[in-house]
Enzyme design. Structure first.
Site, PDB file in Angstrom:
ATOM      1  N   HIS A   1      49.615  40.042  40.915  1.00 50.47           N
ATOM      2  CA  HIS A   1      49.323  39.132  39.606  1.00 50.47           C
ATOM      3  C   HIS A   1      49.155  37.564  39.247  1.00 50.47           C
ATOM      4  O   HIS A   1      49.278  37.244  39.863  1.00 50.47           O
ATOM      5  CB  HIS A   1      50.711  39.059  38.641  1.00 50.47           C
TER       6      HIS A   1
ATOM      7  N   HIS B   1      45.464  34.594  37.527  1.00 49.76           N
ATOM      8  CA  HIS B   1      44.786  34.054  37.336  1.00 49.76           C
ATOM      9  C   HIS B   1      43.714  32.808  37.703  1.00 49.76           C
ATOM     10  O   HIS B   1      43.680  31.827  37.947  1.00 49.76           O
ATOM     11  CB  HIS B   1      45.345  33.428  35.842  1.00 49.76           C
TER      12      HIS B   1
ATOM     13  N   GLN C   1      44.969  36.448  25.897  1.00 50.14           N
ATOM     14  CA  GLN C   1      45.284  35.449  25.688  1.00 50.14           C
ATOM     15  C   GLN C   1      46.311  35.013  24.407  1.00 50.14           C
ATOM     16  O   GLN C   1      47.609  33.876  24.299  1.00 50.14           O
ATOM     17  CB  GLN C   1      45.298  34.058  26.747  1.00 50.14           C
TER      18      GLN C   1
ATOM     19  N   HIS D   1      51.399  40.246  30.123  1.00 45.47           N
ATOM     20  CA  HIS D   1      52.339  40.409  30.475  1.00 45.47           C
ATOM     21  C   HIS D   1      53.436  40.222  29.195  1.00 45.47           C
ATOM     22  O   HIS D   1      53.421  40.361  28.476  1.00 45.47           O
ATOM     23  CB  HIS D   1      51.884  38.826  29.753  1.00 45.47           C
TER      24      HIS D   1
END
Ligand code: ZN
Length: 428
Positions: free
Chosen positions: A56, A58, A151, A209
């Site tokens: 995980h 970004h 997001q 998420h």
């Protein structure tokens, strides 16, 4: 053979094994391998591990710390707002440069597979284009898997679903989501259903998420597990974070855990981020926010850990070191028993590889010779020392090398080194 590591220890507890490499793959794993090679490396008291895998991350936001300002409250919500301020200012060049810089850091630390979420809520899909380019460029040394991540919420902007579908059409391979950030619980549940249907229609993986909050009533993992069952997505779905489970009551969790296991949903915890972002509304005592790692494992759920962030709007620290992640998990999750520490090592290697569906991963003949030689005798010592990655190999070739850490002590009558034996048992 091209290369033989002699007398290495393996993460599963085997000691003094020889590992032979031919071309891009592992040719033999044996005690006292009767073969010669162009190069032999003495691995006595060294751990030879498959590479670290980050389940995980970004990559579109990494190394952007301070742009355009710092996160003052330290909360998830200010982080999301801050990323929203930065997004319109992003350029292809800046996203690609930061992502490639991070990939260099990752390789040096033996991190050779990363699942990165990529924000799909920007109508330009600039981050998606940039990370697809990065994926192509790093392919010789990193398996980069991308998750289409709305997001700002699937139902909070008119174009979010259309943009997510565009990103999937462009080649992003996993469907993401953020149900706890939708406007209502009902919208959150609806987003889980819609996103799982998209994944089922397209034959894709799911990684959301999910319930990244201290609110014990944030129960989208329940819907995610139920949708996984309804749509036959067993083994293809991940709930990331699941921090609300930390605050749920035990009765509800006793019903939830078997559902997650039965649905074949895996869990990804992000210890560095969860311990810093959660509990921010508490005075004292402050909750830790990490999901129930030992309970999930004992229920039969595959659990991996992610780094999540490095120097971005949500987390100012980090270095691409998955041993740092495992080290934090040991502390935050009370996972200090020897068996539990071993589980934390699996969570940043084999379990994460399973979640990413990596091909030919692991120290088995026929698999890729993707390997890390650590200056540690076993997983316990690797986590304890965040051990030096002496050699990193990809497809049989050394791609990174770090000198051995040496301390010259001149003390008389010092005791010998201490190593630990791992005993089987439950995780506690
Ligand atoms: Zn994340």
């Amino acid at each position: 053979m091209d290369l033989i590591f002699r007398r290495v220890n393996l993460p599963d507890g085997r000691t003094r094994f020889d590992v032979g490499i031919e071309g891009d793959h592992i040719a033999a794993v044996e005690q006292e391998l009767r073969a010669t090679a162009h190069q032999e490396i003495d691995g006595t008291d060294r751990l030879l591990s498959p590479p670290f895998v980050d389940a995980h991350f970004h990559l579109d936001a990494t190394l952007s710390l301070g742009l355009p300002r710092m996160n003052r409250s330290g909360t998830l919500l200010e982080g999301i707002a801050l990323w929203g301020e930065l997004k319109p200012r992003l350029t292809h060049e800046s996203v690609i440069a930061r992502a490639l810089a991070y990939c260099d850091m990752a390789v040096a630390q033996g991190l050779l597979a990363i699942r990165s979420h990529v924000d799909t809520c920007d109508d330009r899909l600039l981050a998606v284009e940039s990370l697809l380019e990065v994926k192509r460029r790093v392919a010789p040394y990193i398996d980069l898997q991308l998750v289409a991540f709305p997001q700002d919420g699937l139902y909070r902007s008119a174009t979010a679903e259309r943009n997510l579908l565009r990103a999937l059409d462009m080649g992003v391979e996993v469907v993401g989501g953020i149900p706890h950030f939708e406007r209502t619980m009902a919208d959150g549940a609806a987003s889980v259903r819609r996103l799982c249907e998209i994944a089922a229609e397209r034959g894709l993986l799911v990684d959301m998420h999910c319930d990244e909050t201290d609110d014990p009533y944030s129960r989208h993992i329940e819907t995610l597990a139920a949708e996984s069952k309804r749509l036959g997505l067993n083994g293809r779905v991940v709930g990331s974070h699941l921090t609300s489970m930390h605050s749920m009551d035990n009765y509800y969790v006793s019903k939830l855990l078997p559902l997650i296991a039965d649905a074949g949903v895996a869990a990804v915890a992000n210890p560095l981020i969860n311990i810093t972002l959660q509990g921010r509304h508490d005075t004292y005592p402050k909750r830790r926010g990490l999901t129930r790692v030992p309970e999930l494992i004992n229920a039969g759920v595959t659990v991996a850990f992610g780094h999540d962030c490095v120097m971005d709007p949500w987390y100012a620290l980090g270095s691409g070191d998955m041993l740092d992640v495992a080290h934090m998990a040991v502390h935050v999750g009370h996972l200090t028993a020897l068996d539990s520490i071993r589980v934390c090592y699996d969570a940043v290697t084999v379990n994460a590889a399973k979640i990413l569906c990596l091909d030919r991963y692991g120290i088995v003949p026929g698999n890729y010779a993707d390997l890390v030689l650590l200056q540690a005798a076993d997983p316990f010592e690797a986590i304890r020392l965040k051990a030096t990655r002496l050699l990193v190999l990809r497809r049989g070739k050394v791609i990174a090398r770090t000198p051995e850490k040496v301390t010259d002590l001149e003390l008389p009558d010092r005791p010998g080194r201490v190593t630990m034996n791992f005993m089987p048992g439950s995780i506690g």
